[in-house]
Write a protein that holds these residues in place. Structure first.
Motif, PDB file in Angstrom:
ATOM      1  N   ARG A 167       3.443  53.738  87.860  1.00  0.00           N
ATOM      2  CA  ARG A 167       2.353  52.770  87.784  1.00  0.00           C
ATOM      3  C   ARG A 167       2.860  51.328  87.758  1.00  0.00           C
ATOM      4  N   GLY A 168       4.168  51.141  88.028  1.00  0.00           N
ATOM      5  CA  GLY A 168       4.673  49.795  88.241  1.00  0.00           C
ATOM      6  C   GLY A 168       5.317  49.110  87.059  1.00  0.00           C
ATOM      7  N   MET A 169       5.570  49.824  85.959  1.00  0.00           N
ATOM      8  CA  MET A 169       6.202  49.201  84.801  1.00  0.00           C
ATOM      9  C   MET A 169       7.690  48.958  85.072  1.00  0.00           C
ATOM     10  N   SER A 170       8.239  47.901  84.470  1.00  0.00           N
ATOM     11  CA  SER A 170       9.602  47.453  84.744  1.00  0.00           C
ATOM     12  C   SER A 170      10.645  48.371  84.115  1.00  0.00           C
ATOM     13  N   GLU A 171      11.870  48.264  84.595  1.00  0.00           N
ATOM     14  CA  GLU A 171      12.974  49.032  84.020  1.00  0.00           C
ATOM     15  C   GLU A 171      13.226  48.617  82.568  1.00  0.00           C
ATOM     16  N   GLU A 172      13.058  47.335  82.285  1.00  0.00           N
ATOM     17  CA  GLU A 172      13.225  46.875  80.897  1.00  0.00           C
ATOM     18  C   GLU A 172      12.218  47.570  79.984  1.00  0.00           C
ATOM     19  N   TYR A 173      10.969  47.654  80.455  1.00  0.00           N
ATOM     20  CA  TYR A 173       9.968  48.346  79.645  1.00  0.00           C
ATOM     21  C   TYR A 173      10.302  49.824  79.504  1.00  0.00           C
ATOM     22  N   LEU A 174      10.769  50.461  80.567  1.00  0.00           N
ATOM     23  CA  LEU A 174      11.077  51.891  80.504  1.00  0.00           C
ATOM     24  C   LEU A 174      12.160  52.162  79.467  1.00  0.00           C
ATOM     25  N   ARG A 175      13.123  51.247  79.347  1.00  0.00           N
ATOM     26  CA  ARG A 175      14.141  51.408  78.295  1.00  0.00           C
ATOM     27  C   ARG A 175      13.490  51.339  76.923  1.00  0.00           C
ATOM     28  N   ASP A 176      12.608  50.349  76.721  1.00  0.00           N
ATOM     29  CA  ASP A 176      11.912  50.245  75.438  1.00  0.00           C
ATOM     30  C   ASP A 176      11.119  51.515  75.150  1.00  0.00           C
ATOM     31  N   LEU A 177      10.451  52.036  76.176  1.00  0.00           N
ATOM     32  CA  LEU A 177       9.657  53.261  76.013  1.00  0.00           C
ATOM     33  C   LEU A 177      10.526  54.405  75.499  1.00  0.00           C
ATOM     34  N   ARG A 178      11.684  54.580  76.111  1.00  0.00           N
ATOM     35  CA  ARG A 178      12.545  55.700  75.711  1.00  0.00           C
ATOM     36  C   ARG A 178      13.061  55.533  74.286  1.00  0.00           C
ATOM     37  N   VAL A 179      13.360  54.303  73.898  1.00  0.00           N
ATOM     38  CA  VAL A 179      13.866  54.057  72.542  1.00  0.00           C
ATOM     39  C   VAL A 179      12.781  54.376  71.515  1.00  0.00           C
ATOM     40  N   VAL A 180      11.608  53.788  71.677  1.00  0.00           N
ATOM     41  CA  VAL A 180      10.552  53.947  70.675  1.00  0.00           C
ATOM     42  C   VAL A 180      10.059  55.389  70.621  1.00  0.00           C
ATOM     43  N   SER A 181       9.931  56.032  71.780  1.00  0.00           N
ATOM     44  CA  SER A 181       9.430  57.414  71.801  1.00  0.00           C
ATOM     45  C   SER A 181      10.474  58.417  71.320  1.00  0.00           C
ATOM     46  N   SER A 182      11.692  57.962  71.053  1.00  0.00           N
ATOM     47  CA  SER A 182      12.678  58.825  70.398  1.00  0.00           C
ATOM     48  C   SER A 182      12.384  58.969  68.909  1.00  0.00           C
ATOM     49  N   VAL A 183      11.595  58.037  68.366  1.00  0.00           N
ATOM     50  CA  VAL A 183      11.295  58.032  66.932  1.00  0.00           C
ATOM     51  C   VAL A 183       9.840  58.401  66.663  1.00  0.00           C
ATOM     52  N   LEU A 184       8.909  57.788  67.377  1.00  0.00           N
ATOM     53  CA  LEU A 184       7.481  58.011  67.187  1.00  0.00           C
ATOM     54  C   LEU A 184       6.924  58.832  68.347  1.00  0.00           C
ATOM     55  N   PRO A 185       5.897  59.641  68.098  1.00  0.00           N
ATOM     56  CA  PRO A 185       5.359  60.519  69.152  1.00  0.00           C
ATOM     57  C   PRO A 185       4.384  59.788  70.072  1.00  0.00           C
ATOM     58  N   PHE A 186       4.488  60.066  71.361  1.00  0.00           N
ATOM     59  CA  PHE A 186       3.569  59.502  72.352  1.00  0.00           C
ATOM     60  C   PHE A 186       3.209  60.582  73.353  1.00  0.00           C
ATOM     61  N   LYS A 187       1.940  60.617  73.705  1.00  0.00           N
ATOM     62  CA  LYS A 187       1.455  61.539  74.725  1.00  0.00           C
ATOM     63  C   LYS A 187       0.153  60.986  75.291  1.00  0.00           C
ATOM     64  N   VAL A 188       0.025  60.985  76.610  1.00  0.00           N
ATOM     65  CA  VAL A 188      -1.252  60.670  77.233  1.00  0.00           C
ATOM     66  C   VAL A 188      -1.594  61.795  78.201  1.00  0.00           C
ATOM     67  N   ASN A 189      -2.852  61.865  78.585  1.00  0.00           N
ATOM     68  CA  ASN A 189      -3.249  62.854  79.579  1.00  0.00           C
ATOM     69  C   ASN A 189      -3.812  62.154  80.805  1.00  0.00           C
TER      70      ASN A 189
END
Length: 444
Positions: free
Chosen positions: A16-38
């Motif tokens: 959906r066009g999110m940046s590589e910098e954001y994708l790194r942040d996503l992986r870091v935070v979702s290693s600790v807190l749970p995330f799920k969308v449908n």
């Protein structure tokens, strides 16, 4: 239903066009807190052209500020160095403990006993209300980043509340006739197939359980997967089950979580609301006030007005609890009160059934009534809507005005007026006060 979590969530964000910098942040935070969308959330609720500032994106996707900076940097360094998975898991588990996974004494003071056994998966905080966490319902169609029950979803058995047997529920209720309201919660009980949900509900319709007058279902399904009530294979069965509860003389309350007016705007959610209401069930709507998502008065007034038009009762505006990503989602109490008052001014009396801002804290549900000046001191005026000690319900008390306070534990007694037995007084070096006295002239 297609869902996205972990790497699938990152792939969705990339597509959906999110940046590589954001994708790194996503992986870091979702290693600790749970995330799920449908797929429904991703395709019909999020405005990707406005991401990452879209409110539904903020509600459901990670942001680096959801973790304390030192925690974020530690996890990021481990992921960047491709540390072994067990090392990352250990660091994530340590971080989770720092984020107060079980606020409000919910495990220490709320879990009841039956025949000498702790009934993990039940909580009995208020005399008349029993919370039930069915083991099969301890996930959701999608996760809210603010969720105060995030510990249910991180895969750590010691943090999870889950009741495996309906017999433990009925056994406890048989010995506690003071319970009139049973609230199925989670997770989300509407994640369960109707046949499974029925095994939990039908025993409560037996004449032997006549003391149970109200069945409540805490659910985000109307927001995140309204097809549960319209086109899922067992949607009609679910509606028939609700009808049987009503026919058995029980009040059925669907405690819906609507966080933003956009969740009310798709045709399918409006159809789902109408179908639920057709069973005789009442839908009540509640949500916390959360930064980056709904911290604007016009969002709340629009949402409350739409709810009334759809036949849903506005119920609570909560304060974000002191757990998980609170540092990202939290709003100061003084600001929360302003938002609530401005939102209420924008609607008619029918929408003013919404109470707020309300903190669901250790002693009970604490309503922030106003900021006022009493005897030359600026104070928060508060009141207990519900209390662990029922004698305190309705009790007014005062706290020193603090523009930075975001939670009950941040408050300190004012005017010698608090309520007895509150540990926060001792923590603040205050003696345990007597029952509050009437305020001085000029007080509320």
């Amino acid at each position: 239903m297609k869902t996205y979590s972990h790497e699938r969530l990152a792939a969705l964000a990339r597509d959906r066009g999110m940046s590589e910098e954001y994708l790194r942040d996503l992986r870091v935070v979702s290693s600790v807190l749970p995330f799920k969308v449908n797929e429904y959330v991703a395709d019909q609720l999020i405005d990707w052209s406005a991401a990452p500032d879209d409110p539904i994106f903020r509600l459901t996707f990670p942001h680096r500020d959801m973790l304390p900076p030192d925690v974020f940097e530690n996890i990021a360094a481990l992921l960047d160095s491709e540390a072994p998975r067990d090392v990352v898991r250990k660091a994530a588990a340590d971080a989770q403990e720092l984020l107060n996974p079980h606020p409000g004494d919910q495990l220490e003071a709320n879990v009841p006993m039956l025949d000498g056994r702790r009934l993990d998966g039940l909580q009995h905080k208020y005399d008349e209300t029993l919370l039930v966490f069915p083991s099969q319902g301890q996930t959701c169609h999608a996760y809210c980043g603010y969720c105060f029950r995030w510990a249910q979803f991180v895969g750590v058995a010691e943090l999870r509340q889950a009741l495996r047997s309906p017999q433990d529920l009925t056994g406890y209720l048989a010995n506690h006739r003071e319970v009139t309201d049973v609230l199925f919660t989670g997770g989300d009980p509407m994640i369960m197939k109707t046949a499974v949900l029925q095994r939990w509900i039908e025993p409560l319709l037996d004449p032997a359980m006549e003391s149970v007058r109200t069945l409540r279902f805490g659910t985000k399904a109307l927001s995140y997967w309204p097809a549960r009530f319209t086109s899922d294979a067992d949607a009609d069965d679910l509606l028939r089950l609700l009808e049987r509860c009503v026919a058995a003389g029980r009040h059925v309350a669907v405690m819906a979580h609507f966080s933003h007016p956009r969740e009310l705007e798709t045709p399918v959610v409006r159809e789902a609301i109408a179908r639920v209401r057709s069973t005789g069930a009442v839908i009540r709507a509640q949500a916390p006030l959360i930064a980056h998502v709904n911290d604007r008065a016009d969002a709340w007034s629009r949402m409350w007005q739409q709810l009334v038009e759809l036949g849903v009762v506005p119920y609570y505006m909560f304060v974000e609890r002191d757990t998980g990503a609170r540092s990202y989602f939290g709003v100061p109490l003084a600001e929360a009160l302003d938002i609530y008052n401005n939102a209420i001014r924008g609607v008619s009396g029918l929408a003013r059934s919404a109470r707020g801002p309300v903190m669901s804290a250790s002693p009970g549900k604490v309503l922030l009534d106003s900021v006022t000046d009493v005897a030359g001191e600026r104070v928060f005026s508060l009141r207990l809507l519900q209390a662990r000690d029922a004698r305190l319900v309705g009790r007014q008390f005062f706290a020193r005005y603090d523009p930075k306070a975001e939670w009950f534990d941040d408050l300190r007694p004012a005017l010698g007026s608090w309520f007895p037995g509150q540990a926060d007084c001792e923590a603040a070096g205050q003696p345990e006060p007597e029952a509050p006295q009437p305020p001085a002239a000029g007080g509320r």
